[in-house]
Design an enzyme around this catalytic site. Structure first.
Site, PDB file in Angstrom:
ATOM      1  N   HIS A 201       0.817  -1.209   0.000  1.00  0.00           N
ATOM      2  CA  HIS A 201       0.000   0.000   0.000  1.00  0.00           C
ATOM      3  C   HIS A 201       0.854   1.264   0.000  1.00  0.00           C
ATOM      4  CE1 HIS A 201      -3.410  -2.689   0.879  1.00  0.00           C
ATOM      5  NE2 HIS A 201      -4.081  -1.748   0.260  1.00  0.00           N
ATOM      6  N   ARG A 308     -10.744   4.786  -0.629  1.00  0.00           N
ATOM      7  CA  ARG A 308     -10.143   3.949   0.423  1.00  0.00           C
ATOM      8  C   ARG A 308     -10.366   4.619   1.781  1.00  0.00           C
ATOM      9  NH1 ARG A 308      -5.958   3.593  -3.733  1.00  0.00           N
ATOM     10  NH2 ARG A 308      -5.783   1.449  -4.477  1.00  0.00           N
ATOM     11  N   ARG A 345     -15.379   2.317  -0.211  1.00  0.00           N
ATOM     12  CA  ARG A 345     -15.087   1.003   0.359  1.00  0.00           C
ATOM     13  C   ARG A 345     -15.093   1.109   1.872  1.00  0.00           C
ATOM     14  NH1 ARG A 345      -9.511  -1.819  -1.227  1.00  0.00           N
ATOM     15  NH2 ARG A 345      -8.665  -0.195   0.130  1.00  0.00           N
ATOM     16  N   GLU A 443     -11.510 -10.391  -4.317  1.00  0.00           N
ATOM     17  CA  GLU A 443     -10.061 -10.335  -4.107  1.00  0.00           C
ATOM     18  C   GLU A 443      -9.535 -11.578  -3.410  1.00  0.00           C
ATOM     19  OE1 GLU A 443      -9.242  -6.895  -1.694  1.00  0.00           O
ATOM     20  OE2 GLU A 443     -11.084  -7.140  -0.552  1.00  0.00           O
ATOM     21  N   ASN A 466      -4.844  -6.530  -6.642  1.00  0.00           N
ATOM     22  CA  ASN A 466      -3.657  -6.574  -5.778  1.00  0.00           C
ATOM     23  C   ASN A 466      -3.733  -7.747  -4.809  1.00  0.00           C
ATOM     24  OD1 ASN A 466      -3.284  -4.137  -7.080  1.00  0.00           O
ATOM     25  ND2 ASN A 466      -3.911  -2.921  -5.333  1.00  0.00           N
ATOM     26  N   ASP A 467      -4.833  -7.837  -4.064  1.00  0.00           N
ATOM     27  CA  ASP A 467      -4.984  -8.931  -3.106  1.00  0.00           C
ATOM     28  C   ASP A 467      -5.312 -10.244  -3.806  1.00  0.00           C
ATOM     29  OD1 ASP A 467      -4.291  -7.984  -0.627  1.00  0.00           O
ATOM     30  OD2 ASP A 467      -6.269  -7.168  -0.179  1.00  0.00           O
ATOM     31  N   ARG A 477       2.688  -9.361  -0.642  1.00  0.00           N
ATOM     32  CA  ARG A 477       3.077  -8.302  -1.579  1.00  0.00           C
ATOM     33  C   ARG A 477       3.904  -7.206  -0.935  1.00  0.00           C
ATOM     34  NH1 ARG A 477      -1.495  -4.301  -2.083  1.00  0.00           N
ATOM     35  NH2 ARG A 477      -3.199  -4.979  -0.753  1.00  0.00           N
ATOM     36  N   CYS A 514     -10.438  -2.482  -9.863  1.00  0.00           N
ATOM     37  CA  CYS A 514      -9.959  -1.305  -9.123  1.00  0.00           C
ATOM     38  C   CYS A 514      -8.542  -1.507  -8.602  1.00  0.00           C
ATOM     39  CB  CYS A 514     -10.900  -0.969  -7.974  1.00  0.00           C
ATOM     40  SG  CYS A 514     -10.994  -2.242  -6.699  1.00  0.00           S
TER      41      CYS A 514
END
Length: 583
Positions: A201, A308, A345, A443, A466-467, A477, A514
């Site tokens: 992140h 976020r 979110r 995800e 990403n996840d 990650r 996203c």
């Protein structure tokens, strides 16, 4: 100093050329801003005043010592008074203010960190332990400074006022996402960290700030020295320290070329995102804070695809944002987007986004109590956020996005909590949009493999690549040691994304991506070929993706994409995706 090159992981494109600023961990805990030349002496006086105040405190402590107090207490105060009088404390930070234009707190912490590192090298254990005394004295001074009015703060230097000040590159062992956001209005043009991965992140926030960065640059914070000239090649993840005049000139030319290319892209702001064969594509923005809406609109975003919300909570475990505070932040974003949809979110805390960085974390936080799991375990916190989001929906189009869903009962409980929040608002006679759409983030592989239970109950889906990549490939990650295994083109990843898009199309509900794949222009045509019609990314990436869309022909892309999805050969997939870019 001889030039040398360090290699890391590219996380934010572009080139930064500037002076190294080594950021010690403790420096993140204080305010840091640059002081305009005409206010430097006033800031020096501010620190001198704080030092004098602490001297008086120590003298008062000495005078008020009980007669029967242990002699060690008096000696302790004497030691602290001597430390405070030492030029390394009383003079050196003042020189830092004058030479580097740091504010007082920042200058003091910078000097203390330098002294502490010197003490760590002392062999004598007793002397080595005196580092603690120095830090305690510094804490006293910082308390006085932080309790005083920061007179220089309103006069903080404009990054454009001085070339040196506008060329500072942050070098640190690590920077948390919350700390990254502190730099958004500062005079920093690049970031280099020892640790981190391409989709940590911290890296994502660097991209959102549109600042060149490289992470996983092992030992950068120990090898690079304060004020070294540094080049960050964000495209390659390369950091060049003390470059030669020739190398410096070459990178300056590349910088100018990139600026010209960006200026050319800016002409596309008002151009609709439509493929060559007439298919309209929705381009949305990912944001961290309401202030990000300005750049999103400036880039021509059709709305916010991912707000976020956790960045309103991070670092505030002891002082959580109230319902009214959250509502005001959400309302600001909704109003700023002028009728365009804003997808908020719910709190996605945990893993590399801890609520409190000092708290003990689970053995494997990425698999622990995070995101919706955390929210369902803290129902009052969750209800407070849901009420705030629903209240904001009275001011424009709002959608609620639930992260990390994997089980049917999590879907049911989340929807029930939303209904409960609505009931509470109705009872209080507070306005909200009763038809707010609720979506699920896909995800976790289990979610992508059990899509029927999602499309039956959700209004839309958003793929968090990403996840999804992290959990599918079992890769942390954030861990730079396994970052090379993070591969968005792994056959399993492509299958899961394709399946999700197809399931959404069949059910007649919107599907967006996203995650970071949405903003990667190398993958734009591949996602289009899979059927994706809604991309959400950082505003800084939007125009480049739009350019790819304008140059894409779905008729030519679709058959090539189907061939890629049938392949299990990594090299073949990579070559085919490269070929897509020229189709």
């Amino acid at each position: 100093m001889a030039s040398f090159t360090l290699h890391g992981i590219p996380v934010s494109r572009g080139i930064a050329i500037g002076r190294a600023h080594l950021l010690a961990p403790a420096a993140l805990d204080v305010k840091h801003y640059l002081i305009a030349e005409e206010h430097v002496e006033a800031e020096v006086v501010r620190l001198q005043t704080a030092l004098t105040a602490v001297h008086r405190e120590l003298q008062t402590l000495w005078n008020e010592l009980p007669k029967d107090a242990p002699t060690e207490l008096g000696a302790f105060i004497d030691v602290h008074a001597l430390i405070l009088s030492d030029p390394m404390i009383s003079e050196a930070p003042l020189d830092i203010i004058r030479s580097r234009h740091y504010n007082a707190e920042w200058a003091l912490v910078t000097q203390i960190e330098e002294l502490s590192s010197q003490f760590d090298e002392i062999e004598d254990a007793y002397l080595r332990e005196r580092k603690v005394d120095i830090q305690q004295v510094a804490e006293r001074v910082l308390k006085v400074l932080m309790g005083s009015e920061p007179l220089a703060a309103p006069n903080a230097v404009n990054p454009d006022d001085d070339e040196f000040m506008a060329q500072m590159v942050v070098i640190a062992h690590d920077i948390s996402p919350a700390d990254m956001l502190k730099f958004r209005d500062r005079s920093f043009i690049g970031f280099v960290t020892d640790v981190g991965g391409q989709n940590s992140h911290t890296a994502i926030v660097a991209r959102s700030l549109d600042i060149p960065a490289a992470v996983g640059v092992a030992q950068a914070s120990t090898l690079i020295e304060q004020d070294d000239w540094v080049i960050i090649d964000g495209d390659a993840g390369v950091v060049i320290v003390s470059p030669s005049a020739l190398v410096l000139e070459q990178y300056r030319e590349r910088q100018l070329a990139a600026q010209r290319a960006r200026k050319k892209l800016s002409k596309l702001k008002k151009t609709p995102a439509v493929t060559k064969d007439g298919t309209a594509i929705t381009l949305l923005a990912n944001i961290e804070l309401p202030d990000d809406c300005g750049p999103a609109l400036e880039a021509g975003a059709n709305g916010v695809g991912l707000f976020r919300s956790e960045f309103l909570f991070m670092g505030r475990a002891a002082n959580m944002p109230s319902e009214d505070e959250q509502f005001e932040q959400y309302r600001r974003a909704v109003v700023a987007m002028k009728g365009r949809p804003v997808t908020i979110r719910t709190l996605d805390i945990g893993a590399d986004k801890p609520l409190d960085p000092t708290e003990h974390t689970a053995l494997n936080p990425a698999l622990g109590l995070r995101a919706i799991r955390y929210c369902l375990s803290e129902p009052q916190l969750f209800l407070t956020q849901l009420r705030a989001i629903l209240r904001a929906s009275a001011f424009g189009k709002v959608r609620i996005l639930i992260p990390m869903l994997a089980h049917a009962f999590e879907i049911d409980q989340s929807l029930a909590m939303i209904e409960q929040a609505k009931a509470q608002l109705r009872e209080a006679n507070v306005k909200y949009d009763a038809s707010v759409e609720v979506g699920a983030m896909i995800e976790i592989p289990a979610a992508a493999l059990a899509l029927p239970m999602f499309v039956r109950k959700m209004n839309f889906l958003s793929i968090g690549t990403n996840d999804l990549i992290q959990y599918t490939l079992a890769i942390d990650r954030v861990d730079y040691e396994v970052a090379h295994l993070y591969n968005p083109l792994h056959p399993a990843i492509l299958q899961l994304i394709s399946m999700t898009i197809a399931a959404g199309q069949k059910a007649g509900i919107d599907v967006a991506v996203c995650g970071e794949m949405a903003g990667d222009t190398k993958l734009t045509r591949l996602l289009l070929g899979m059927g994706l019609r809604e991309f959400s990314m950082h505003p800084a990436q939007l125009l480049a993706v739009k350019q790819e869309i304008l140059n894409s022909d779905l008729g030519a892309i679709a058959p090539l994409t189907r061939k890629i999805l049938r392949s299990t050969d990594p090299d073949g997939i990579a070559d085919a995706v490269l070929a897509l870019q020229t189709s």
